[in-house]
Enzyme design. Structure first.
Site, mmCIF file in Angstrom:
data_model
loop_
_atom_site.group_PDB
_atom_site.id
_atom_site.type_symbol
_atom_site.label_atom_id
_atom_site.label_comp_id
_atom_site.label_asym_id
_atom_site.label_seq_id
_atom_site.Cartn_x
_atom_site.Cartn_y
_atom_site.Cartn_z
ATOM 1 N N ASP A 59 8.526 6.186 1.518
ATOM 2 C CA ASP A 59 7.504 5.335 2.103
ATOM 3 C C ASP A 59 6.412 6.211 2.695
ATOM 4 O O ASP A 59 6.674 7.020 3.579
ATOM 5 C CB ASP A 59 8.169 4.476 3.192
ATOM 6 C CG ASP A 59 7.172 3.605 3.909
ATOM 7 O OD1 ASP A 59 6.255 3.122 3.247
ATOM 8 O OD2 ASP A 59 7.309 3.420 5.125
ATOM 9 N N THR A 92 1.117 2.269 1.333
ATOM 10 C CA THR A 92 0.762 3.349 2.260
ATOM 11 C C THR A 92 0.444 4.632 1.501
ATOM 12 O O THR A 92 -0.491 5.345 1.856
ATOM 13 C CB THR A 92 1.924 3.608 3.227
ATOM 14 O OG1 THR A 92 3.139 3.616 2.498
ATOM 15 C CG2 THR A 92 1.991 2.516 4.251
ATOM 16 N N THR A 93 1.206 4.905 0.452
ATOM 17 C CA THR A 93 0.933 6.114 -0.343
ATOM 18 C C THR A 93 -0.426 5.970 -1.021
ATOM 19 O O THR A 93 -1.211 6.919 -1.085
ATOM 20 C CB THR A 93 2.031 6.309 -1.400
ATOM 21 O OG1 THR A 93 3.293 6.115 -0.791
ATOM 22 C CG2 THR A 93 1.989 7.691 -1.982
ATOM 23 N N ASP A 389 9.243 -3.179 3.740
ATOM 24 C CA ASP A 389 8.012 -3.252 2.942
ATOM 25 C C ASP A 389 7.982 -4.535 2.127
ATOM 26 O O ASP A 389 6.976 -5.231 2.080
ATOM 27 C CB ASP A 389 7.915 -2.049 1.993
ATOM 28 C CG ASP A 389 7.411 -0.807 2.712
ATOM 29 O OD1 ASP A 389 7.383 -0.854 3.958
ATOM 30 O OD2 ASP A 389 7.069 0.177 2.057
#
Length: 553
Positions: A59, A92-93, A389
């Site tokens: 994550d 998020t990445t 997530d």
């Protein structure tokens, strides 16, 4: 001309182009750390901190939090990853990668002496256009029947989970997540979905409780005589201890006659029996308390076929209250039927090495609990983050109900649109918007790289598909399984539009912020002050120790 000293000596200032380039390099370095975690074939990072605890995660936000980044410009990326995590939960990445890529594309322009404000203006325009395009391409999933909607939401959850450790079982977990989110309904406080971790078994043994489940609490003798299963019990929730209370410290009672002593002891016992009688009279069959329920109370309840559990964690107690429709009481006086909760079935079940108290079929049904199983602790931790997530994504999809094709399809389409648009602009900003468009291609490129495919090859195929005038190629993205391209929309690789919109917004903002910095001033004092404070504290501690030793002699 003597040099003018403006700042205290030892102050480190770096200015101008060199400063900007060093910031861009720092950000690119951070981007390279999380680069390989993108997508279904992404690698995981093992982070080992100074306390010796090990985290294995895929994550982006978790990795960014755990990396102890000291570079001031690179810290901005940590913040956008966190904001993406709290706002939409996934992507998020993507955010970190996009921001790094925007800056990487801007770097040659900066080296050639373009003023960074020009770049910023063009990037802002480009991001507005990109977001409008995403909204235009988004497909609404409103107005479908409940079953259809569940299926569509499960597809969104599966897309999120495919890039995580538990990707192998994504269908299994996706339906579980959708059921959990549906169970809490419109009330979207995240803490209503509890996730309990039980090591052992495999991940297929995880299950969803439509209600509340928590580990059996600490219990006293007499607990085993209590019934462990009820149908439609009344549930009493307390915030008081049901045990003999010792007097307050150094309370003093003077007696003139030994026979009076007994009456004081009796008074203590009468108080607790009075409390217990009131609990029983209320008609409750399950008594839960946040504070201790002693051995006397446990046996008293056992004789009357009542189940009790003391020292229940506060959040579990609140979730039971929300689900069963009761309210937590701070006194046993005046327990009216309205404050009691109820549920269809209460039972205590063995899960792995733990016993769980499970309340299912709750009337207001506003909560759900996912019990996760798995081999290693780190694995379960990562599974929990992945589910978090997925839960966030499904909640967003329920609220905003528009989806875009994933797998790099939307990025390619927006990139194509911006390229075409940039041709209509005279002046330098044509080049800048073009470079912004090129930066968006980093997502499909990275998906290919991580899966070990030839990125150039796949990207050329994608560009060709997206360049079609008919517009039928708009939803084509990378096909991870074959290494070719496929229609992401038809293959149910979907993500909520809000994820993409937020990602583009945050990444552009971060890139513009870093581009607008041209000087860093570092105060030398702050570093030395920290050093002094540390040594001072150590010295004092040691001196104090010696002093005590001498006095004792």
């Amino acid at each position: 001309q003597p040099q003018i000293i403006l700042l205290k000596e030892g102050t480190d200032t770096s200015q101008g182009k060199a400063q900007l380039l060093s910031n861009i390099n720092a950000v690119t370095a951070v981007g390279d750390v999380v680069r390989t975690t993108l997508g279904p074939r992404g690698m995981d990072k093992l982070i080992h901190d100074d306390k010796g605890s090990v985290t294995i995660s895929n994550d982006g936000a978790t990795i960014m939090k755990l990396l102890d980044i000291v570079h001031p410009a690179a810290k901005i990326l940590v913040d956008i990853a966190k904001s993406q995590d709290s706002e939409v939960g996934d992507g998020t990445t993507t955010v970190v990668l996009l921001a790094a890529e925007f800056l990487k594309e801007a770097k040659p322009f900066v080296e050639d002496g373009v003023h960074s404000q020009n770049l910023i203006r063009s990037y802002r325009t480009a991001s507005t256009l990109a977001i409008e395009k995403v909204k235009e391409l988004a497909v609404s999933i409103e107005g479908k029947s409940v079953e259809e909607k569940k299926g569509l939401l499960a597809k969104c959850a599966a897309t999120t989970l495919s890039s995580k450790l538990i990707g192998g079982e994504k269908e299994f977990f996706a339906t579980m997540v959708v059921d959990a989110v549906m169970a809490i309904g419109d009330d979207d406080r995240l803490n209503l979905i509890g996730i309990k971790k039980v090591p052992g078994g495999n991940m297929r043994d995880s299950f969803l409780v439509d209600g509340v489940a928590f580990k059996k609490t600490f219990s006293y003798a007499g607990f085993e005589q209590q019934p462990k299963k009820f149908l439609n019990p009344k549930i009493l929730l307390l915030n008081i201890e049901l045990e003999l209370k010792s007097e307050k410290e150094n309370a003093e009672i003077r007696l003139s006659d030994p026979s009076q002593y007994q009456s004081i002891v009796d008074a203590e016992w009468n108080i607790i029996y009075d409390k217990l009688d009131k609990c029983v009279e209320s008609g409750a069959k399950v008594v839960l308390s946040r504070l201790a329920i002693g051995d006397l109370a446990t046996q008293y309840f056992a004789d009357r076929d009542i189940f009790c559990a003391g020292r229940v964690a506060e959040e579990d107690l609140n979730r039971v209250a929300a689900a069963a429709g009761g309210t937590v009481q701070t006194s046993v006086n005046n327990i009216i039927p309205e404050v009691l909760g109820t549920c269809e079935i209460f039972e205590e079940k063995q899960v792995g090495g733990e016993r769980f108290n499970i309340f299912s079929g709750c009337p207001s049904g506003r909560t759900a609990t996912i019990v996760l199983r798995g081999g290693a602790d780190q694995f379960i931790e990562e599974a929990e983050r992945s589910l978090h997530d997925a839960i966030m994504i499904v909640r967003r999809a329920v609220k905003n109900s528009t989806v875009v094709p994933g797998g790099g399809a939307i990025d390619m389409e927006v990139s194509k649109y911006l390229r075409q648009h940039s041709r209509t602009i005279a002046g330098k900003s044509q080049l800048f918007i073009n470079s912004y468009a090129k930066a968006l291609e980093v997502i499909p490129r990275q998906l290919c790289d991580n899966a070990g495919f030839d990125a150039t090859d796949v990207l050329n195929k994608l560009r060709q598909k997206h360049a079609m005038q008919s517009g039928e190629g708009a939803s084509y993205g990378v096909d991870i399984n074959t290494g070719g391209i496929a229609d992401s929309y038809a293959n149910f690789v979907w993500e909520p539009a809000v994820v993409k919109i937020n990602a583009i917004n945050a990444a552009t903002e971060a890139a513009c912020l870093i581009l607008s910095v041209d000087e860093t001033v570092k105060n030398p004092k702050s570093e030395s002050a920290q050093g002094d404070a540390a040594t001072g504290a150590m010295g004092r501690g040691r001196g104090g120790g010696r002093g005590r030793g001498m006095r004792r002699r």
